[in-house]
Motif scaffolding. Structure first.
Motif, PDB file in Angstrom:
ATOM      1  N   SER A   1       3.344   8.116   3.790  1.00  0.00           N
ATOM      2  CA  SER A   1       2.089   8.127   3.040  1.00  0.00           C
ATOM      3  C   SER A   1       1.061   7.173   3.654  1.00  0.00           C
ATOM      4  N   TYR A   2       1.540   6.023   4.118  1.00  0.00           N
ATOM      5  CA  TYR A   2       0.647   5.029   4.722  1.00  0.00           C
ATOM      6  C   TYR A   2       0.040   5.570   6.019  1.00  0.00           C
ATOM      7  N   PRO A  62       0.808  -1.227   0.000  1.00  0.00           N
ATOM      8  CA  PRO A  62       0.000   0.000   0.000  1.00  0.00           C
ATOM      9  C   PRO A  62       0.841   1.277   0.000  1.00  0.00           C
ATOM     10  N   LYS A  63       0.344   2.278  -0.728  1.00  0.00           N
ATOM     11  CA  LYS A  63       0.887   3.635  -0.761  1.00  0.00           C
ATOM     12  C   LYS A  63       2.250   3.734  -1.425  1.00  0.00           C
ATOM     13  N   THR A  64       2.441   2.948  -2.461  1.00  0.00           N
ATOM     14  CA  THR A  64       3.700   2.983  -3.201  1.00  0.00           C
ATOM     15  C   THR A  64       3.519   3.476  -4.638  1.00  0.00           C
ATOM     16  N   PHE A  81       5.027  -0.001  11.703  1.00  0.00           N
ATOM     17  CA  PHE A  81       5.509  -0.259  10.345  1.00  0.00           C
ATOM     18  C   PHE A  81       6.811  -1.052  10.378  1.00  0.00           C
ATOM     19  N   HIS A 100      -2.772   7.834   5.083  1.00  0.00           N
ATOM     20  CA  HIS A 100      -3.854   6.996   4.562  1.00  0.00           C
ATOM     21  C   HIS A 100      -4.635   6.344   5.709  1.00  0.00           C
ATOM     22  N   CYS A 101      -3.912   5.811   6.675  1.00  0.00           N
ATOM     23  CA  CYS A 101      -4.570   5.122   7.795  1.00  0.00           C
ATOM     24  C   CYS A 101      -5.333   6.093   8.684  1.00  0.00           C
ATOM     25  N   HIS A 160      -2.966  -5.946  -3.061  1.00  0.00           N
ATOM     26  CA  HIS A 160      -1.853  -5.633  -2.169  1.00  0.00           C
ATOM     27  C   HIS A 160      -1.296  -6.901  -1.521  1.00  0.00           C
ATOM     28  N   VAL A 204       1.454  -3.463  10.280  1.00  0.00           N
ATOM     29  CA  VAL A 204       0.452  -2.749   9.500  1.00  0.00           C
ATOM     30  C   VAL A 204      -0.063  -3.746   8.470  1.00  0.00           C
ATOM     31  N   THR A 252       7.050   5.558   1.848  1.00  0.00           N
ATOM     32  CA  THR A 252       5.887   4.674   1.935  1.00  0.00           C
ATOM     33  C   THR A 252       5.252   4.762   3.315  1.00  0.00           C
ATOM     34  N   CYS A 253       6.085   4.748   4.342  1.00  0.00           N
ATOM     35  CA  CYS A 253       5.588   4.818   5.715  1.00  0.00           C
ATOM     36  C   CYS A 253       4.840   6.121   5.974  1.00  0.00           C
TER      37      CYS A 253
END
Length: 386
Positions: free
Chosen positions: A173-174, A63-65, A195, A177-178, A141, A200, A170-171
């Motif tokens: 952005s994730y 996710p989020k890549t 993470f 998102h969360c 995913h 996660v 990535t972390c």
């Protein structure tokens, strides 16, 4: 495949349970080493036995890549830049296979009988994908070892495009998102701890990336990187079109698609920006946080978000990654799993001096692509076996 479902119970698991559960997600389990919502176990057999087609086109990612960006690029290329049909929301054109297993809407539907039942791509994503006409476009995913059996065994060979990204970006952005979609109520530092521990959902990051990275030379696999797309989107468009078996695009077509895929256009495009989904979530009081699905689109945003201590923890974590996950990073002083922008000494292939690998000092913004990249990979694979 016999899967093992484990209900974890250490301090970080309790943190995850306390900070990242809601009416739609009441807990987490570990499935063959992967953190997933507990609701997933009701659908594990449907994933395992999902009927794959050879002409499927899959976009796989942690996710989020850059998943949505890659999906839109792939769909547009495969459908000859049909932007009119592209006005249909991406969730219908390029559905998320395991979406139904991630959020349990049953209580919401019982609580609000006046609501229209969620669309099938939400309520029964497996059936929705199964009924699509060929060629199907499928997002997932799931790590490679949890993909449908027909893909893992090689019985079916759909085209697979995997996209990855700098782990620290990535972390970041994730986390956002969360906050928006998962009602994560913890701090950024707490999220980083989760993470790093693979706590996660779809974690651990490195195991996810490595499952596809080690298969990147297979003929039905294309491995992309977010930073490459940011640095030279035109080259990525050309290579992806070739991988999909499409005709060579004209310069004007490439520029049109490049503009369509720009951050400004993607953020304003209702077919891909998830604004409608966010509004539904808010209307149902399933989220109270503000934010945008397409939020920043920048590289190296971790430098503004992470403390020096946390950066050091991520760097130490990356150094401790098993050798197979980092390929030959130490040998070549270029860690392809870092995707950093920095002057480094690297071995590159020179079309001017022949096929020899040689030292060169230059600023590498992204790995070589096309024929040059293939030649480098072949040589690196050979040296790794020495």
């Amino acid at each position: 495949m016999s899967q093992k479902f484990i209900i974890p119970a250490d301090d970080l698991d309790r943190l995850l349970q306390e900070k990242c559960t809601s009416e739609l997600r009441t807990g987490y389990i570990t499935v063959d080493g992967v953190c997933l919502p507990e609701y997933f176990q009701n659908f594990a057999d449907r994933v395992e036995n999902f009927e794959v087609r050879d002409d499927d086109i899959w976009v796989c990612s942690f996710p989020k890549t850059g998943t949505t960006w890659t999906q839109e690029m792939v769909w547009c290329l495969a459908n000859d830049l049909d932007f009119e049909r592209g006005k249909v929301i991406l969730q219908e054109r390029f559905p998320f296979l395991e979406l139904t297993s991630l959020w349990d809407y049953r209580n919401v539907i019982q609580r609000r009988p006046d609501l229209v039942k969620p669309h099938e791509f939400i309520f029964d994503s497996f059936n929705f994908v199964n009924k699509l006409p060929s060629p199907r476009f499928i997002k997932t995913h799931l790590p490679f070892h949890l993909l449908p059996k027909e893909i893992r065994t090689g019985e079916k060979k759909p085209k697979i495009i995997y996209v990855s990204r700098n782990v620290k970006d990535t972390c970041v952005s994730y986390f956002h998102h969360c906050q928006l979609f998962e009602e994560f109520s913890g701090t950024f530092e707490e999220f980083c701890r989760l993470f790093l521990a693979g706590k996660v959902y779809f974690g651990s990051f490195w195991k996810h990336v490595s499952g596809f990275w080690e298969r990147r030379m297979q003929g039905n696999m294309l491995f992309l990187q977010y930073e490459e797309m940011k640095a030279d989107l035109q080259s990525v468009i050309k290579e992806t079109a070739k991988f999909l078996g499409k005709k060579e695009l004209s310069e004007s077509e490439i520029k049109i698609l490049e503009k369509h895929l720009s951050f400004t256009c993607m953020k304003a495009n209702p077919a891909v920006n998830f604004e409608e989904i966010i509004e539904i979530q808010k209307r149902l009081k399933l989220t109270t946080n503000e934010g945008k699905f397409i939020r920043s689109g920048k590289v190296n945003q971790w430098k503004e978000s992470m403390s020096k201590e946390m950066i050091n923890r991520f760097d130490s974590w990356t150094e401790d990654v098993p050798k197979g996950y980092k390929t030959c990073a130490q040998r070549f002083k270029f860690d392809i799993t870092q995707y950093e922008y920095m002057p480094i000494t690297a071995f590159v292939y020179s079309t001017e001096s022949g096929s020899e690998l040689h030292d060169t000092e230059k600023k590498l913004y992204y790995p070589l692509r096309g024929k040059e990249r293939t030649e480098v990979q072949k040589k690196l694979e050979h040296i790794m076996l020495m």
